[in-house]
Design an enzyme around this catalytic site. Structure first.
Site, short mmCIF file in Angstrom:
data_model
loop_
_atom_site.label_atom_id
_atom_site.label_comp_id
_atom_site.label_asym_id
_atom_site.label_seq_id
_atom_site.Cartn_x
_atom_site.Cartn_y
_atom_site.Cartn_z
N ASP A 58 0.92 -1.42 0.12
CA ASP A 58 0.07 0.09 0.07
C ASP A 58 0.90 1.35 0.02
OD1 ASP A 58 -2.35 1.80 0.43
OD2 ASP A 58 -1.81 1.45 2.68
N ASP B 231 -0.25 5.00 1.06
CA ASP B 231 -0.54 5.99 2.22
C ASP B 231 -0.36 5.30 3.64
OD1 ASP B 231 -1.18 8.24 0.37
OD2 ASP B 231 -2.81 7.08 -0.23
N ASP C 245 -1.97 -0.57 5.85
CA ASP C 245 -2.38 0.00 7.13
C ASP C 245 -3.91 -0.15 7.56
OD1 ASP C 245 -2.64 2.23 5.04
OD2 ASP C 245 -3.54 3.30 6.73
MG LIG Z 1 -2.70 3.07 3.46
#
Ligand SMILES: [Mg+2]
Length: 177
Positions: free
Chosen positions: A10, A12, A137
Site C-alpha cells: 500500500d 498511504d 495500514d
Molecule cells: Mg494506506
C-alpha cells in the site's frame, strides 16, 4: 517468467506519510496544530474540532494532497532489497480520490522509479489483487484478500489485533528477509 512470491504494498501510511500533510493543511486553515497524541488512536479527521470535521474530511479529495508526501523512513532501501526475493507491486486505492491518481503516479516516479511502472496498481478495492502478501495500514483491505495481510502500524489501527503488525520498515525487512 518470475516465480517469486508476489508482495503488494500500500502507499498511504505505508510508504507515504499523509499525516503531516493533514496536520499542515489543518493548521493553515484553522490555526490549530494537531499533535501526534491528539491523532493517536483514531482517524486524523476525527481528531479535529467538530465544527471543522467537514472541512478536514475533504482534504484527501483536494488537488495537491498526495503529490509531495514524505517518504516513510527506510522504505526505499528495504523495498529495493525485497525486490531481489519477491516480485513487488504497489497497490493503492486511487480511484476514490480523482486527483490522487496522477499525483501518486508522479510521486512513485520521483521516489520509487526502481519499481517498474507496470507494477504500480492504482486501483479501487484491493481484494481483486492476487498477491501472496499485502502490507497495508487498513485491515478492511485484508478481509477478502486471499493472501497474507501484514498490518502497518498507524494511529488509526491501534485496536486491530487480527493481523501481524509491523511498526516500521526495519520490521518488514526482518519479517520478509
Ligand atoms: Mg494506506
Amino acid at each position: 517468467m518470475q516465480n517469486k512470491k508476489i508482495l503488494a504494498i500500500d502507499m498511504d501510511e505505508v510508504v507515504a506519510d499523509a499525516v503531516p500533510r493533514f496536520v499542515e493543511w489543518y493548521e493553515r486553515d484553522t490555526g490549530i496544530f494537531l499533535t501526534p497524541q491528539e491523532i493517536h488512536g483514531g482517524e486524523a479527521w476525527d481528531a479535529v474540532r467538530p465544527e471543522h470535521r467537514e472541512l478536514a474530511s475533504k482534504y484527501v479529495y483536494k488537488k495537491g494532497f498526495f503529490r509531495d508526501l514524505p517518504v516513510m523512513k527506510d522504505s526505499q532501501e528495504v523495498i529495493m532489497e525485497l525486490m531481489t526475493h519477491y516480485e513487488v507491486f504497489f497497490a493503492s486505492a486511487a480511484m476514490p480520490f480523482k486527483y490522487s491518481l496522477e499525483e501518486k503516479h508522479d510521486w512513485l516516479e520521483e521516489h520509487f522509479s526502481f519499481v517498474p511502472n507496470t507494477h504500480w496498481v492504482l486501483c479501487g478495492a484491493k481484494h481483486i489483487i492476487n498477491a501472496d502478501f499485502l502490507i497495508d495500514d487498513r485491515s478492511k483491505n485484508f478481509e477478502r484478500f486471499r493472501g497474507t495481510g501484514i498490518l502497518y502500524d498507524s494511529p488509526h489501527n491501534q485496536k486491530e489485533t487480527r493481523y501481524h503488525r509491523v511498526q516500521n520498515w526495519q520490521e518488514i525487512r526482518e519479517y520478509f528477509l
